[in-house]
Design an enzyme around this catalytic site. Structure first.
Site, PDB file in Angstrom:
ATOM      1  N   HIS A 162      46.404  11.670 -54.700  1.00 32.62           N
ATOM      2  CA  HIS A 162      46.473  10.666 -55.761  1.00 32.62           C
ATOM      3  C   HIS A 162      46.488  11.267 -57.160  1.00 32.62           C
ATOM      4  CE1 HIS A 162      44.889   7.277 -52.893  1.00 32.62           C
ATOM      5  NE2 HIS A 162      45.953   7.896 -52.439  1.00 32.62           N
ATOM      6  N   ASP A 169      43.456  11.570 -51.159  1.00 32.74           N
ATOM      7  CA  ASP A 169      42.952  10.873 -52.355  1.00 32.74           C
ATOM      8  C   ASP A 169      43.083  11.791 -53.569  1.00 32.74           C
ATOM      9  OD1 ASP A 169      41.417   9.210 -54.178  1.00 32.74           O
ATOM     10  OD2 ASP A 169      40.652   8.173 -52.434  1.00 32.74           O
TER      11      ASP A 169
END
Ligand SMILES: *[C@@H]1O[C@H](CO)[C@@H](O)[C@H](O)[C@H]1NC(C)=O
Ligand SMILES: *[C@@H]1O[C@H](CO)[C@@H](O)[C@H](O)[C@H]1NC(C)=O
Ligand SMILES: *[C@@H]1O[C@H](CO)[C@@H](O)[C@H](O)[C@H]1NC(C)=O
Ligand SMILES: *[C@@H]1O[C@H](CO)[C@@H](O)[C@H](O)[C@H]1NC(C)=O
Length: 427
Positions: free
Chosen positions: A272, A249
């Site tokens: 991310h 993430d």
């Protein structure tokens, strides 16, 4: 005569202090790190030695199998109650199995947590039954805590990831622990640690003031859900530098009412990317300001530099400076998304929004994994104001890159590729 000269003029305390200051200044000009380490050793030279407390003295087995939670709790109690500073040691070469634990303050004096060995979490999520599912190693109410030592913190997240509703949509969405949380900690210094496979986020700072983080390495698989590297929430004066983050993430996420956050020399990917937000969920109010990313290398991340807000929020994000960033194969290198909706249901359109202003992107180079190199999807009612682009070159191996703008105002200077689409400022 000469002896008299030296005795009277040269070797007084002032002489020593000046020589000492000259050496310090010399080190300072040479290398910041060695300057810092000299400063840190000053108390030692002047005889202010700290007591060393080892978890082994409190019965910790360190075999990675027997439960060492009680030993950690007892050792913490002692370290935290010593009047003239203490070092709580987690010795190298051992693996300590520790259940969810609180390291609460305030302490009598400054504590250094020296993590040289490995700390592992229980593998089984059921251990958390009846406990707060968001916490594993939880530090709170501490002032001047130092955490260092070169050791490893392992969240053993596999079974939590399998339970995640992001992995298996038939599962209910539930919280999972953040490996290390610092809540209401001031003057915190965290350095030289490796954190792997957290159950969810790896390290979070909530309501902290004055935080320095450096030389962290965070590693989790690219497909592990919600495993943000460093999460900064409602905190101010935070500096994160010289760290490597490879997770499933956000590399670093900065949310809710954080300000004066500086990120320098950060290596990310997979993951991310570096994100401000999400902000404004459930119509919340948030103000985020003075955020700097200076020096980052992002490779194979889903986003590069991102600001994401939910519709319906209020407040602002202002004075954000992204600069000196190199990207390799990043899917959305530059993205502002004010229509963020990380929900299984469609998010309804709303009039209110977090307002974005004074956001700059300078010296951003590299390759995009898609043609969408720049996206500025701003709010209808609160357009993005004063976006500034300069010296940007984002290429796509398969074709041209493009820029998308919606309600995005600002200017660009120098070479900017793809061709920017900002509207000139309204004022
Ligand atoms: C998803 O979870 C359900 C119930 O928890 C389980 O029966 C199913 O086998 C899981 N699916 C996969 C693909 O793991
Ligand atoms: C931000 O701070 C304001 C005022 O202090 C508070 O009302 C709001 O709930 C905070 N927002 C978040 C997301 O914590
Ligand atoms: C680039 O990124 C895309 C999308 O994440 C991925 O499918 C592809 O394998 C990557 N290419 C390289 C050379 O790593
Ligand atoms: C929200 O507005 C956009 C653009 O005006 C429109 O395309 C979209 O369908 C709307 N969504 C909903 C859920 O009404």
């Amino acid at each position: 005569m000469i002896t008299e000269f030296f005795c009277r003029r040269s070797f007084g305390p002032l002489y020593f202090i000046s020589v000492f200051l000259i050496i310090l200044f010399y080190l300072h000009t040479l290398n910041i790190e060695s300057f810092e380490s000299v400063i840190q050793q000053l108390p030692f030279w002047f005889g202010d030695s700290k007591a060393v407390v080892s978890v082994n003295d409190f019965g910790a087995k360190g075999d990675g199998f027997r439960d060492d939670t009680k030993a950690f709790e007892d050792a913490w109690k002692v370290a935290c109650s010593l009047p003239s500073g203490s070092i709580l040691e987690i010795p190298a070469g051992n693996v300590y199995l520790v259940r969810p634990i609180n390291f609460g303050g305030p302490c009598q004096s400054k504590v250094t947590l020296l993590v040289s060995g490995t700390i592992v979490a229980p593998e089984e999520p059921d251990i958390w039954n009846g406990l707060d599912p968001r916490k594993w190693l939880y530090f709170h109410g501490l002032d001047h805590l130092v955490v260092r030592g070169g050791g490893i913190i392992n969240g053993m997240g596999r079974k939590w990831w399998d339970r995640s509703c992001k992995i298996n949509t038939t599962n209910p969405c539930q919280h999972a622990p953040t490996a290390i949380t610092f809540h209401r900690c001031n003057n915190l210094d965290v350095r030289n640690l490796m954190i792997v496979n957290s159950q969810q986020m790896h390290m979070a700072f909530t309501n902290c003031y004055r935080v320095k983080v450096s030389h962290l390495k965070v590693v989790a698989p690219a497909d592990s859900p919600n495993t943000d590297g460093i999460h900064i929430s409602a905190s101010s004066h935070v500096e994160v530098k010289n760290s490597i983050i490879q997770t499933g993430d956000d590399c670093i996420s900065v949310v809710s009412n954080s300000s004066v956050v500086q990120m320098r020399n950060i290596i990310c990917g997979p993951g991310h990317g570096i994100s401000i937000g999400s902000l404004g969920k459930f119509s919340s109010y948030s103000q985020v300001r003075d955020i700097l990313v200076d020096g980052a290398f992002l490779s194979n991340t889903e986003n590069g530099l991102r600001i994401k807000t939910w519709q319906g929020g209020s407040g602002f994000v202002r004075d954000v400076d992204f600069r000196n960033v190199l990207m390799v194969n990043v899917s959305n290198p530059i993205i502002i998304d004010q229509y963020y909706c990380d929900s299984m249901l469609q998010c309804p359109n709303q009039t209110s929004s977090i307002k974005l202003e004074r956001v700059s992107f300078k010296q951003i180079r590299g390759t995009s994994a898609t043609e969408n190199a720049m996206i500025f999807a701003c709010s209808d009612n609160f357009p993005c104001m004063d976006i500034y682009l300069s010296d940007i070159q984002l290429l796509y191996s398969v074709g041209k890159t493009n820029a998308y703008c919606w309600k995005a105002f600002g200017i660009s200077s120098g070479l900017v590729y793809p061709q920017p689409c900002l509207s000139p400022d309204e004022h």
